[in-house]
Design an enzyme around this catalytic site. Structure first.
Site, short mmCIF file in Angstrom:
data_model
loop_
_atom_site.label_atom_id
_atom_site.label_comp_id
_atom_site.label_asym_id
_atom_site.label_seq_id
_atom_site.Cartn_x
_atom_site.Cartn_y
_atom_site.Cartn_z
N HIS B 260 0.84 -1.21 0.00
CA HIS B 260 0.00 0.00 0.00
C HIS B 260 0.88 1.26 0.00
CE1 HIS B 260 -3.70 2.27 1.25
NE2 HIS B 260 -2.80 3.07 1.79
N GLU B 261 1.81 1.32 0.92
CA GLU B 261 2.67 2.52 1.00
C GLU B 261 3.54 2.64 -0.25
OE1 GLU B 261 1.77 4.51 3.13
OE2 GLU B 261 0.72 3.17 4.51
N HIS B 264 1.71 4.63 -2.77
CA HIS B 264 1.89 6.08 -2.53
C HIS B 264 3.28 6.53 -3.02
CE1 HIS B 264 -1.70 7.00 -0.26
NE2 HIS B 264 -1.46 6.11 0.70
N GLU B 290 -4.62 8.29 -2.63
CA GLU B 290 -5.16 7.03 -2.12
C GLU B 290 -5.47 6.08 -3.28
OE1 GLU B 290 -4.92 6.69 1.04
OE2 GLU B 290 -5.96 4.79 1.38
#
Lengths: 492, 492
Positions: B260-261, B264, B290
């Site tokens: 997930h990170e 980003h 997001e």
């Protein structure tokens, strides 16, 4: 709001930006991924530019002219504000920028020149660096009323000039000429040390270094210990970052390095919190700082007493044959005198010779008495005179240190002034604390640290280097204390 | 120098100070010793103050009035400068400072109130926070010509307001009412997943996470992976810092968190370097951000195809029985639908319900239709309606999130707008890249990443959220794509 209060608020803001820069410097040196370097350089440049703008803003001169101070702390603070403003306004922006560019370019070329031991490669860059340093020295000289070289020294150790250093270094040179052969002869007579048997797992070294630095006083709720190729102490007084470098095959270097950086860290932590972010709340210059790292590493931690404690700790950590961990053997290992070409590897006795050489050569370059082209020859001649060896190449001569190639002229004397001050402070501390060695033998640094906090750290930069020594030891810098320490350690 | 060039230089300086703040924020969250917090707060406050001063300096308005721009990038950049200036000058300094103080005080009390599930404890603080947020919203509303709540939303996702969100959320609520019981029934019929057999040594997890994030595209010469209690992505585009939290007994959470990170991080790394440090070179808001983390984590990495690859990697790393690492079992484990009280633990299907609830309640608070005193009751009622459960206490209700207690109103919708945009973008990418699943099954993220770079990252914030989606997918935000994705994953 009074003019003084306005200045205090301004300097607090400047110091807070300085803290931000300090953290970003630490990050860059310790943990930053390599690709972050470009942006980091920009961040640091913008922060430096803003600090300079805040310090040289038009209203500062008026406030300084108008401001009055009450009491000795405020008065000292105001005097330091005047000094910072004079220094910042003395240099034209174009000169500051040209210097930064020249330093950066030279430093970059120097890395290759050193690797290839090729002085000719870096020479034109170093010539430009020296040319700009001489311009800077002249501008500062006019603004501060100091000689050009003293004006550069004053950047690192305020209030100390060549006239303070020369007699001290001359005395040391005379001392060393006799002491070094004697120490070598005595050492040879005692036989070689027994090596410690490695490997020393890095995880255990890390725990040991952390535990020992905490034991001698570093509060890890306000500090971190990390790893970097070139160990240093960075950060801010309430968030101190020290680093070291571990190697599996050797434990002494990382350990002593951590204790050295811990000395720097304890100084920062002990600065007067009531004057945080004011000039007077800062450390009293680089020689004072080095005195605190060296009193910890050289005076306290390499003492017979502390080595007794340390040997037990090391053997507990690494096990094996206890014999090499006996304090007498650790003393042979970690207080070994050895003539070498490299300053950062030098022992306590010969280290000042490396500094004396650099002091004389850099002063001659700034005063126009030595051309950069003649530096390698002058280095070799001076080195041979001081230590009886001729450097085999420039990598082990005038290319070994980053300082000049990054524009730092006037810094080198701080190392030896610090070593001397450390011995002088330790002498005073021992007189005040007759049981100190008994405490050190138990690994108890608290009495020494309390004494340093009260007599050194708590003064911030309210007192200059010489006045700090006077207040703590009853006299200004006296090389005799350092020589007495060396006689006791190496000539008996 | 033209007015535009002066502005570009000024905004670059502001952005560079923002980079410094970002690094200091990362340090504070990831590695700072606890005692550094006080000084760090000051450092961040001074940097924020200087950014604000640079943005609101008297000469900026004149330059903005005078400046012209050439081409679509410069024009978009200039428009974003106008917007930033309007926002910064809309708020009186006294309000900004009161807000910062109230947020900090509330956030501190909230930590205890949450631990003790005691809403009454934090209520007066939250009332003050909301009062100041309403003042802020009113001031921004007047300056930006938006409704008060939209003016707050605009801080996080420029150009998106309640009118964009309401129909989308209403459609989702209707969808969920039918889809959730169906998904639960289907899931129950398929039987429980076989748990992965731990422990999962942290050192191996760390290597695995680093290796997988690098494999999906994170360049570690410009990034670091560290550990923190609350995982996040920080730093700057050329020096990205992601964090995660490892637990020996569980591997999925840290792993999916890192992916997930990484989403980003890849967005930041892919922003247009030619426009670095200009408003138009930044990411296009929090919903867009997001969308990039969720397209990586939810769309790509939890896909059947990628789980095939991931199962092999995990079994290679941890060994043991291979059966639980079969992709079908991993899908059962890591795509499990479960009604719960806590947003951050929610699955993909129920997560939007948590957001819809918060959107409605925060909007009502800002518009004066809901008093803080009535928040717990309104929360319980709304939660029961959306998910059929009544929170047993406020810790699992309105005290669970930091956002409101730290003054962040208007942020929550970004999570679900991002999830929906991720599905929409993935649909478009699949149409453009028919072989994408074959690549994902081999752990090859390169085709998807190339598509995202060209269609999302490279635009910076030249396009607003809706225009970005239009350019990449042919239509503005359409919740149907997300619902279609969920139908395919949970209802078949």
């Amino acid at each position: 709001m009074s003019a003084y209060a306005r200045l205090a608020a301004r300097f607090a803001r400047i110091a807070t930006l300085g803290e931000a820069s300090a953290m970003l410097h630490w990050d860059a040196s310790a943990i930053m991924p390599p690709g972050g370097g470009g942006a980091r350089g920009e961040q640091l440049a913008v922060l430096a530019g803003l600090r300079h703008e805040l310090l040289t803003a038009p209203e500062v001169a008026g406030d300084l002219a108008e401001a009055g101070a009450e009491g000795r702390w405020e008065s000292a603070n105001l005097a330091l504000m005047h000094r910072a403003h004079r220094r910042a306004t003395a240099l034209p922006t174009a000169l500051v920028e040209a210097t930064e560019r020249a330093n950066a370019a030279c430093e970059k070329v120097w890395r290759n020149a050193k690797a290839q031991s090729d002085f000719a490669m870096v020479r034109p860059h170093l010539e430009e660096v020296v040319r700009l340093q001489r311009e800077t020295a002249a501008a500062l000289s006019a603004a501060l009323g100091l000689s050009p070289y003293d004006a550069l020294m004053d950047s690192y150790q305020p209030g100390i000039g060549a006239a303070d250093v020369e007699p001290v270094f001359a005395a040391y040179e005379a001392f060393l000429a006799e002491a070094l052969p004697q120490a070598e002869a005595l050492q040879a007579g005692r036989g070689a040390p027994q090596p410690l048997a490695g490997p020393f797992p890095v995880a255990i070294q890390r725990e040991l270094c952390r535990g020992l630095s905490a034991r001698v006083g570093l509060d890890y709720s306000h500090a971190r210990l990390d790893e970097s190729l070139h160990p240093f102490c960075g950060g801010t007084p309430t968030d101190i970052r020290i680093t070291t470098f571990y190697a599996e095959e050797e434990v002494g270097k990382a350990l002593m390095g951590v204790l050295h950086e811990t000395g720097h860290a304890l100084y920062e932590a002990g600065l007067p919190a009531a004057w945080a972010r004011q000039p007077v709340g800062e450390a009293a210059g680089m020689a004072a700082h080095e005195s605190q790292s060296l009193i910890m590493e050289m005076q306290a931690c390499r003492s017979d007493a502390f080595l007794t404690f340390l040997g037990g700790e090391l053997h507990r950590a690494f096990g094996g044959d206890p014999a090499p961990y006996a304090p007498a053997n650790l003393a042979k290992l970690w207080r070994r005198v050895s003539r070498g070409f490299i300053r950062v590897d030098a022992d306590e006795l010969t280290y000042p010779a490396h500094v004396i050489l650099r002091f004389r050569l850099e002063r001659a370059m700034i005063e126009g008495d030595l051309a950069v082209a003649d530096l390698p020859g002058a280095w070799a001649e001076s080195f041979t005179r001081l230590l009886g060896l001729a450097p085999p190449d420039d990598a082990r001569g005038c290319l070994q240190d980053i300082h000049w190639h990054d524009g730092a002229f006037g810094y080198f004397p701080s190392y030896t002034l610090g070593a001397m001050a450390a011995a002088q402070l330790m002498g005073a501390a021992r007189r005040a604390l007759p049981d100190m060695d008994a405490a050190l033998a138990l690994g108890d640094m608290a009495p020494l640290l309390r004494w340093l906090r009260a007599n050194v750290h708590a003064h911030g930069s309210r007192l200059g280097f010489q006045d700090l020594l006077r207040a703590a030891t009853g006299k200004p810098l006296d090389p005799e204390d350092f020589m007495a320490h060396l006689r006791g350690r190496y000539l008996q």
